[in-house]
Scaffold this motif. Structure first.
Motif, PDB file in Angstrom:
ATOM      1  N   PRO B  37       0.937  -1.122   0.270  1.00 54.81           N
ATOM      2  CA  PRO B  37       0.007  -0.120   0.137  1.00 54.81           C
ATOM      3  C   PRO B  37       0.738   1.190  -0.251  1.00 54.81           C
ATOM      4  N   ARG B  38       1.915   1.214   0.595  1.00 53.42           N
ATOM      5  CA  ARG B  38       2.801   2.380   0.628  1.00 53.42           C
ATOM      6  C   ARG B  38       3.502   2.682  -0.621  1.00 53.42           C
ATOM      7  N   ARG B  40       1.801   1.801  -3.665  1.00 50.50           N
ATOM      8  CA  ARG B  40       0.861   2.464  -4.296  1.00 50.50           C
ATOM      9  C   ARG B  40       0.470   3.498  -3.886  1.00 50.50           C
ATOM     10  N   GLU B  41       0.565   4.211  -2.851  1.00 50.58           N
ATOM     11  CA  GLU B  41       0.413   5.618  -2.543  1.00 50.58           C
ATOM     12  C   GLU B  41       1.399   6.430  -3.083  1.00 50.58           C
ATOM     13  N   LYS B  42       2.732   6.172  -2.964  1.00 49.15           N
ATOM     14  CA  LYS B  42       3.719   6.744  -3.631  1.00 49.15           C
ATOM     15  C   LYS B  42       3.636   7.283  -5.135  1.00 49.15           C
ATOM     16  N   PHE B  44       0.920   6.825  -6.800  1.00 49.69           N
ATOM     17  CA  PHE B  44      -0.115   7.446  -7.146  1.00 49.69           C
ATOM     18  C   PHE B  44       0.133   8.826  -7.225  1.00 49.69           C
ATOM     19  N   LEU B  45       0.923   9.260  -6.081  1.00 47.63           N
ATOM     20  CA  LEU B  45       1.262  10.801  -5.689  1.00 47.63           C
ATOM     21  C   LEU B  45       2.368  11.426  -6.845  1.00 47.63           C
TER      22      LEU B  45
END
Lengths: 248, 66
Positions: B37-38, B40-42, B44-45
């Motif tokens: 998830p980390r 995925r978040e990075k 996406f940003l």
């Protein structure tokens, strides 16, 4: 109480709160997991009957316990999402599914590895193990169902219904070792009645159960953060966050 | 430590392969559920940041303040 409920419905508030919780919870979780595992594997005596193979208990039991508790969290989030149409509950429900699947996978695989030296077989289709396998498929079902729908509102409803229907499996898992003849041993730790495990083995196990609960919380928050950003990508606060080039 | 040496801890009187493989698989699964998830978040940003730069500081449809 209601204002807190409303705050939980606010994506930027939840995103920032989860960031500050993770800053201290994640290191504590890693330390607890390492400490519990080292204590259990290297510093406890062997079991008088199973020898050293019993040391798998320090990952098998916590993973199974939290996989079951995680299903309740997912089902409650699903119910909140259905009843109050709260978007963040839908985010939490979706975030629970892959973590629950991973924890159930750990419980099944470590149980299978433990079974070989203890029972002489990797797998038996008995009630406890089969109902845990059904739990694994329920978690995967929620993941797959969400991806199957183009309309994400419809997907959330379908997943919430599936997770609620699946709760019928949880008491079956708990009681399976009492209701049916099973190779799987009954619970060693009981809230009512005596615990049948020596304190020297019990304390590291309790530490690992707490550490796995913390792990579930960390993974849940991390998944929710990623999901929140994607859902809110058209809002100004996410745009500012991306433009700043860092997450909270 | 219960074991007399690291070799004894690795062997665990014949149960070492079972115990250590169970712990290794668990470690892999834990790393995955925390790292995925980390990442995925990075990612996406980073993608969104690229979009903002390409569109001269604006993201298509970005208007709402929540």
């Amino acid at each position: 109480m209601w204002s807190l409920f409303h705050k939980f419905g606010s994506p930027p508030w939840l995103y920032r709160l989860s960031g500050s919780i993770l800053r201290w919870l994640l290191p504590i979780t890693v330390i607890a997991l390492v400490a519990g595992a080292v204590w259990g594997v290297l510093f406890t005596p062997p079991d008088f009957r199973q020898g050293n193979s019993y040391r798998i208990i320090y990952i098998h039991v916590p993973a199974a316990v939290v996989a079951l508790a995680g299903y309740y969290v997912m089902a409650i989030a699903g119910a909140v999402s259905l009843i109050w149409r709260m978007k963040m509950a839908d985010v939490a429900m979706r975030a629970c599914a892959p973590i629950g699947a991973a924890l159930t996978f750990i419980a099944l695989v470590t149980g299978s590895i433990w079974g070989k030296p203890t029972w002489g077989t990797w797998w038996v289709w008995d009630a406890r193990i089969t109902s845990m396998l059904i739990l694994f498929f329920l978690y995967l079902g929620v993941v797959a169902l969400y991806e199957a729908y183009e309309n994400k509102e419809l997907a959330a409803k379908a997943c919430a219904v599936l997770s609620l229907v699946g709760t019928v499996n949880i008491p079956i898992i708990y009681k399976s070792v009492d209701w049916w003849y099973s190779l799987h041993q009954p619970a060693s730790i009981k809230f009512t009645g005596g615990t049948t495990i020596d304190p020297s083995m019990l304390y590291p196990l309790l530490l690992m159960i707490v550490a796995f609960y913390a792990l579930f919380t960390c993974a849940l928050l991390l998944n929710m953060r990623a999901e929140i950003l994607q859902r809110e990508q058209r809002t100004a606060w996410v745009r500012r966050l991306a433009a700043a080039g860092e997450s909270d | 430590m219960y074991f007399e040496s690291m070799a004894a801890a690795l062997q665990m009187e014949g149960h070492g392969a079972f115990v250590w493989s169970a712990y290794l698989i668990t470690l892999g699964a834990i790393v995955l559920i925390l790292y995925a998830p980390r990442r995925r978040e990075k990612r996406f940003l980073r993608q969104l940041e690229g979009q903002i730069r390409r569109s001269g500081g604006k993201v298509p449809g970005a208007a709402k303040e929540v």
